[in-house]
Write an enzyme that holds these catalytic residues in place. Structure first.
Site, PDB file in Angstrom:
ATOM      1  N   THR A  17       6.262  -7.716   7.635  1.00  0.00           N
ATOM      2  CA  THR A  17       7.483  -8.252   8.239  1.00  0.00           C
ATOM      3  C   THR A  17       7.189  -9.354   9.237  1.00  0.00           C
ATOM      4  O   THR A  17       7.961 -10.301   9.379  1.00  0.00           O
ATOM      5  CB  THR A  17       8.273  -7.120   8.918  1.00  0.00           C
ATOM      6  OG1 THR A  17       8.628  -6.142   7.938  1.00  0.00           O
ATOM      7  CG2 THR A  17       9.547  -7.633   9.570  1.00  0.00           C
ATOM      8  N   SER A  59       3.601  -4.442   2.879  1.00  0.00           N
ATOM      9  CA  SER A  59       2.575  -3.395   2.933  1.00  0.00           C
ATOM     10  C   SER A  59       2.933  -2.155   2.126  1.00  0.00           C
ATOM     11  O   SER A  59       2.056  -1.335   1.844  1.00  0.00           O
ATOM     12  CB  SER A  59       2.259  -3.005   4.382  1.00  0.00           C
ATOM     13  OG  SER A  59       3.298  -2.236   4.954  1.00  0.00           O
ATOM     14  N   SER A  60       4.194  -2.020   1.707  1.00  0.00           N
ATOM     15  CA  SER A  60       4.531  -0.893   0.841  1.00  0.00           C
ATOM     16  C   SER A  60       3.942  -1.079  -0.556  1.00  0.00           C
ATOM     17  O   SER A  60       3.886  -0.134  -1.339  1.00  0.00           O
ATOM     18  CB  SER A  60       6.053  -0.719   0.743  1.00  0.00           C
ATOM     19  OG  SER A  60       6.649  -1.823   0.086  1.00  0.00           O
ATOM     20  N   THR A  92       4.246  -2.616   8.501  1.00  0.00           N
ATOM     21  CA  THR A  92       4.292  -1.310   9.162  1.00  0.00           C
ATOM     22  C   THR A  92       4.320  -0.127   8.203  1.00  0.00           C
ATOM     23  O   THR A  92       3.970   0.983   8.585  1.00  0.00           O
ATOM     24  CB  THR A  92       5.518  -1.224  10.086  1.00  0.00           C
ATOM     25  OG1 THR A  92       6.712  -1.423   9.314  1.00  0.00           O
ATOM     26  CG2 THR A  92       5.442  -2.266  11.188  1.00  0.00           C
ATOM     27  N   ASP A  93       4.722  -0.350   6.942  1.00  0.00           N
ATOM     28  CA  ASP A  93       4.901   0.790   6.039  1.00  0.00           C
ATOM     29  C   ASP A  93       3.608   1.535   5.759  1.00  0.00           C
ATOM     30  O   ASP A  93       3.625   2.757   5.569  1.00  0.00           O
ATOM     31  CB  ASP A  93       5.533   0.332   4.713  1.00  0.00           C
ATOM     32  CG  ASP A  93       7.020   0.100   4.827  1.00  0.00           C
ATOM     33  OD1 ASP A  93       7.581   0.381   5.910  1.00  0.00           O
ATOM     34  OD2 ASP A  93       7.630  -0.365   3.854  1.00  0.00           O
TER      35      ASP A  93
END
Length: 262
Positions: A17, A59-60, A92-93
């Site tokens: 993000t 990052s997911s 952040t995921d």
């Protein structure tokens, strides 16, 4: 022109993000490279900064191969005698998984992870402030840490506790510094599955992972590591087949202990 006498930090950009802007359809896509993110700092910090563009991914979508690539790049930068520390910009995921891998493989390195909850073009964009905090924190010395939302935390035991608050992470580790472990070998190339346990659940998913060729299984169990009798039986089948099973828990805090009979 950067002052050659100042300490040098490597800033590894991986997307997330913090590197994203919102398109016409309302979706956000990582597209900003490391230099563009450094240019967003309100004031130049008293260090030299080396942007390293690894990839630009949500990052997911990252798997173990990409996480290992990040850890490998951290190792390369730390091996450079010019480099005093490393900042990793990450979504952040899955930041907690990549940060833990880095802590296992580079336990003595000066490395700080950070990212953002809001895109670069959001009215409340938090990326520049988090990046500035991470740069300041990495100069404080060795250790793998997270600087995010005004909080600095050792990465052992961190978890994302909020999907939309600036202060997104917490830690549940009894000893936040983590145990004295080192994992030098790459962890890629093997299928490792995670199976979540729920009340009344059976061993179907564990057996499916075994049948799919998993070389290891992590079970997110109930309470202090508890599960139904059929799940226990399925784990025994894994043990008989030589496939290791590690028991974790869906409970965020407390040690896992074998307490219930059976």
């Amino acid at each position: 022109m950067q002052n050659a006498h100042l300490p040098l930090l490597a800033v590894i950009a991986t997307g997330g993000t913090i590197a994203s802007r919102t398109g016409g359809d309302g979706s956000s896509t990582p597209g900003l490279n490391g230099q563009a993110l450094l240019d967003r700092l309100d004031a130049p910090p008293p260090v030299r900064l080396r942007p390293v563009d690894l990839f630009a991914r949500d990052s997911s979508t990252l798997g173990l191969d990409e996480m290992q690539a990040i850890s490998d790049e951290i190792g390369r930068q730390l091996a450079d005698p010019e480099v005093s520390g490393v900042v990793v910009l990450h979504g952040t995921d899955s930041m907690e998984e990549t940060a833990l891998l880095a802590a296992l493989q580079h336990p003595k390195g000066a490395v700080v992870f950070t990212g953002a909850q809001f895109t670069d073009d959001h009215p409340e964009a938090d990326g520049p402030a988090n990046l500035a905090a991470a740069i300041a924190e990495v100069m404080r010395g060795d250790g793998i840490r997270l600087a995010f939302g005004g909080r600095v935390t050792p990465v052992w035991g961190i978890y994302k506790h909020s999907a939309d608050q600036r202060d997104a992470f917490r830690t549940c580790a009894p000893d936040a510094a983590g145990p004295d472990l080192h994992l030098p070998a790459p962890v890629t190339g093997l299928r490792i599955d995670t199976v979540a346990v729920h009340p009344g659940g059976d061993g179907l998913h564990i057996r499916a992972s075994l049948a799919a060729g998993a070389r290891g299984i992590v079970v997110a169990a109930l309470g202090s590591g508890n599960a139904t009798a059929d799940i226990v039986a399925a784990i025994a089948e894994c043990t008989a087949a030589g496939v290791p099973v590690v028991i974790s828990s869906r409970v965020p805090q407390g040690r896992l202990v074998a307490s219930y009979g059976g």
